[in-house]
Write a protein that holds these residues in place. Structure first.
Motif, PDB file in Angstrom:
ATOM      1  N   GLY A   1     -13.320  23.284  56.866  1.00  0.00           N
ATOM      2  CA  GLY A   1     -12.183  23.849  56.143  1.00  0.00           C
ATOM      3  C   GLY A   1     -12.608  24.873  55.106  1.00  0.00           C
ATOM      4  O   GLY A   1     -11.986  25.929  54.964  1.00  0.00           O
ATOM      5  N   ALA A   2     -13.677  24.572  54.395  1.00  0.00           N
ATOM      6  CA  ALA A   2     -14.171  25.506  53.382  1.00  0.00           C
ATOM      7  C   ALA A   2     -14.688  26.788  54.025  1.00  0.00           C
ATOM      8  O   ALA A   2     -14.437  27.884  53.515  1.00  0.00           O
ATOM      9  N   SER A   3     -15.380  26.654  55.140  1.00  0.00           N
ATOM     10  CA  SER A   3     -15.904  27.863  55.785  1.00  0.00           C
ATOM     11  C   SER A   3     -14.774  28.735  56.325  1.00  0.00           C
ATOM     12  O   SER A   3     -14.833  29.961  56.239  1.00  0.00           O
ATOM     13  N   VAL A   4     -13.733  28.106  56.880  1.00  0.00           N
ATOM     14  CA  VAL A   4     -12.591  28.875  57.373  1.00  0.00           C
ATOM     15  C   VAL A   4     -11.849  29.518  56.211  1.00  0.00           C
ATOM     16  O   VAL A   4     -11.447  30.682  56.271  1.00  0.00           O
TER      17      VAL A   4
ATOM     18  N   ASP B   1     -10.552  38.207  50.516  1.00  0.00           N
ATOM     19  CA  ASP B   1      -9.388  38.050  49.640  1.00  0.00           C
ATOM     20  C   ASP B   1      -9.132  36.575  49.325  1.00  0.00           C
ATOM     21  O   ASP B   1      -8.836  36.212  48.183  1.00  0.00           O
ATOM     22  N   LYS B   2      -9.263  35.723  50.332  1.00  0.00           N
ATOM     23  CA  LYS B   2      -9.063  34.290  50.115  1.00  0.00           C
ATOM     24  C   LYS B   2     -10.154  33.727  49.212  1.00  0.00           C
ATOM     25  O   LYS B   2      -9.896  32.867  48.375  1.00  0.00           O
ATOM     26  N   ARG B   3     -11.368  34.222  49.372  1.00  0.00           N
ATOM     27  CA  ARG B   3     -12.475  33.793  48.521  1.00  0.00           C
ATOM     28  C   ARG B   3     -12.188  34.119  47.058  1.00  0.00           C
ATOM     29  O   ARG B   3     -12.395  33.299  46.164  1.00  0.00           O
TER      30      ARG B   3
ATOM     31  N   LYS C   1     -11.587  31.456  44.002  1.00  0.00           N
ATOM     32  CA  LYS C   1     -12.394  31.550  42.784  1.00  0.00           C
ATOM     33  C   LYS C   1     -11.501  31.665  41.547  1.00  0.00           C
ATOM     34  O   LYS C   1     -11.755  31.025  40.522  1.00  0.00           O
ATOM     35  N   GLU C   2     -10.453  32.459  41.656  1.00  0.00           N
ATOM     36  CA  GLU C   2      -9.515  32.622  40.540  1.00  0.00           C
ATOM     37  C   GLU C   2      -8.821  31.297  40.219  1.00  0.00           C
ATOM     38  O   GLU C   2      -8.671  30.932  39.049  1.00  0.00           O
ATOM     39  N   THR C   3      -8.421  30.573  41.257  1.00  0.00           N
ATOM     40  CA  THR C   3      -7.756  29.283  41.063  1.00  0.00           C
ATOM     41  C   THR C   3      -8.693  28.285  40.391  1.00  0.00           C
ATOM     42  O   THR C   3      -8.286  27.554  39.480  1.00  0.00           O
TER      43      THR C   3
END
Length: 90
Positions: free
Chosen positions: A18-21, A27-29, A33-35
């Motif tokens: 799940g983390a790799s996907v 953009d998702k990364r 990171k922001e969250t």
């Protein structure tokens, strides 16, 4: 014991996939990171608010004029005595 090991390893594998996907896209990364940073900031703010509300200034400096507080400290904890009486003196 085996069920727990299988469940744990399956959970770790699913989390890794799940983390790799999730982190595959740039953009998702950035969003993840922001969250995480926002969560960290909220946690630190919560921690700082709780530290300010504790009576830290009194810790380690008992007031000699406060008779109730001094009496409570001089009596000590009753729990070790009760534990000894219940478990060791049988």
């Amino acid at each position: 014991m085996r069920k727990r090991d299988v469940l744990l390893s399956t959970s770790v594998a699913v989390g890794a996939v799940g983390a790799s996907v999730l982190l595959k896209d740039k953009d998702k990364r950035a969003k993840v990171k922001e969250t995480i940073m926002k969560g960290k900031d909220k946690l630190m703010d919560f921690r700082n608010q709780n530290e300010k509300s504790l009576p830290i200034e009194k810790a380690g400096k008992p007031d000699p004029q406060n008779i109730r507080d001094n009496k409570m400290v001089s009596e000590g904890s009753v729990y070790p005595v009760q534990y000894y009486n219940e478990h060791k003196q049988q």
